[in-house]
Structure formats: C-alpha cells, structure tokens
Motif scaffolding. Structure first.
Motif, short mmCIF file in Angstrom:
data_model
loop_
_atom_site.label_atom_id
_atom_site.label_comp_id
_atom_site.label_asym_id
_atom_site.label_seq_id
_atom_site.Cartn_x
_atom_site.Cartn_y
_atom_site.Cartn_z
N PRO A 120 148.91 52.40 53.52
CA PRO A 120 150.23 52.50 52.90
C PRO A 120 150.87 51.13 52.74
CG PRO A 120 150.02 54.00 54.77
CD PRO A 120 148.84 53.08 54.79
N SER A 136 150.14 56.00 48.18
CA SER A 136 151.02 56.31 49.30
C SER A 136 151.79 55.06 49.71
CB SER A 136 150.22 56.85 50.49
OG SER A 136 149.30 55.88 50.95
N ARG A 169 153.38 60.24 49.68
CA ARG A 169 152.40 60.12 48.61
C ARG A 169 153.08 60.60 47.34
NH1 ARG A 169 148.12 62.63 50.62
NH2 ARG A 169 148.82 64.67 49.91
N ASN A 199 152.78 61.49 43.17
CA ASN A 199 151.97 61.79 41.98
C ASN A 199 152.88 61.99 40.78
OD1 ASN A 199 148.91 62.19 42.60
ND2 ASN A 199 149.97 63.12 44.35
#
Length: 199
Positions: free
Chosen positions: A2, A31, A178, A180
C-alpha cells in the motif's frame, strides 16, 4: 505494498471543495494506506486526502473496499471504522460564498491567493449527509464496501474521523483501502448517492 503518505508533511482538511489538491494518486485496482488524525480545533473531523483516482471523471463510480483499520503504530483494530468517507463535491454543489472561519484546506494554506476563494465556498461534512458515507449510517469496518459517484476529475477521495470501540472515540490511526473505477457507472447502474455495504 500500500502507498502511505503519513510520513509526508501533508495537512488534512476540514471542508470539502473540488479545488483542494490531491495529495497522492491510485490506479484502479490499487490499494492505499491513509494515515488519519482525530479531530481539529472545535472537534471538527479532520479528513485525510484527497486521493486522486487515475482516469476517474464525473459520471463514473468508484468502488472502495475497506481492507483494514488500525491504531497508530500499525496494530489492526477489529471493529474500528471511519466516521466519514466520500468524494469531492462538484462546483454546482458548493454553497453561496460566505465569510470563511479559518478551515483547514490541505495544501491550500492561509496566505495563498487561492485560500480565501476556496474557503468561502467549501462545504462542511455535516452539510453533505446525502453525498458521503458516515458512521451514523453504517459502521464501515474491514470487509465493507462503499460505492461512490464521481463528481470531479480524479474523484478526490477523502476519509477520516476514525472510530475505535463502543465509545466511537475519534483517534489517530490508519485505514487501508482498495479502489476500483467503473466508467459511466452513474448512468449504467443509476448510482445517485453513496451505496454503503457494511460487513
């Protein structure tokens, strides 16, 4: 791994505005660890970010998965959750200019030419109840998912006001997310506000 920008000198923000610059970027599927502080001043939630999602445009949707939340020092805290998470508002959602009362605006610092115009129209978190996810709606701990409509280029995701334990006391800590990106998600899936999916 991360991305963490907690080691950088990046001030938080206590208001929402599309012109608060992003402090970091994340690609779709990536992430990030966001290092959060508790309250600022008169117990206003101090937000961490904004985080730019590469390729995000108004009308898109970002899907945010909470991977973990923990206290400063790296120790995960089961049951911990953010108090607020959301994307920057669009220009059309900003209030009429008012006399600013000295909010924190990230890298738009007092003394800069941009500070007064941004501060005058920046939105308080309490005024964005229908636009952001908050712990008054759901406790979004590890394993939760939040679907957020994008209103500005890059989405400019912010999170903060971490809560630990039954007392919901906001303390310093971290949250792993995370992200998207779904193109044209607002139109395709009729997303008009945040969709909260707690564990």
């Amino acid at each position: 791994m991360p991305l963490s920008y907690g080691a950088q000198t990046v001030p938080g923000h206590t208001r929402w505005h599309p012109e608060i610059p992003a402090v970091a970027e994340v690609i779709s599927g990536g992430s990030v660890r966001m290092e959060c502080e508790g309250f600022w001043g008169t117990r206003e939630a101090l937000l961490c970010g904004p985080l730019a999602v590469v390729g995000a445009e108004p009308g898109d949707v970002i899907v945010v998965d909470v991977l973990g939340v923990g206290r400063s020092g790296g120790v995960p805290a089961p049951g911990a959750h953010p108090g607020v998470i959301g994307c920057a508002p669009g220009d059309e959602d900003l209030p009429v200019a008012v006399v600013p009362d000295g909010p924190l605006l990230g890298r738009v610092r007092p003394g800069l030419a941009a500070y007064q115009p941004v501060a005058a129209r920046a939105v308080r978190t309490a005024a964005r109840a229908g636009d952001v996810g908050s712990c008054s709606d759901a406790r979004l701990g590890a394993g939760s998912r939040i679907v957020l409509p994008v209103q500005v280029r890059g989405a400019k995701l912010s999170v903060g006001d971490l809560h630990f334990g039954e007392g919901c006391t906001a303390l310093d800590g971290w949250i792993d997310l995370r992200v998207n990106l779904t193109k044209r998600g607002v139109e395709r899936f009729h997303v008009t506000g945040p969709l909260l999916m707690p564990v």
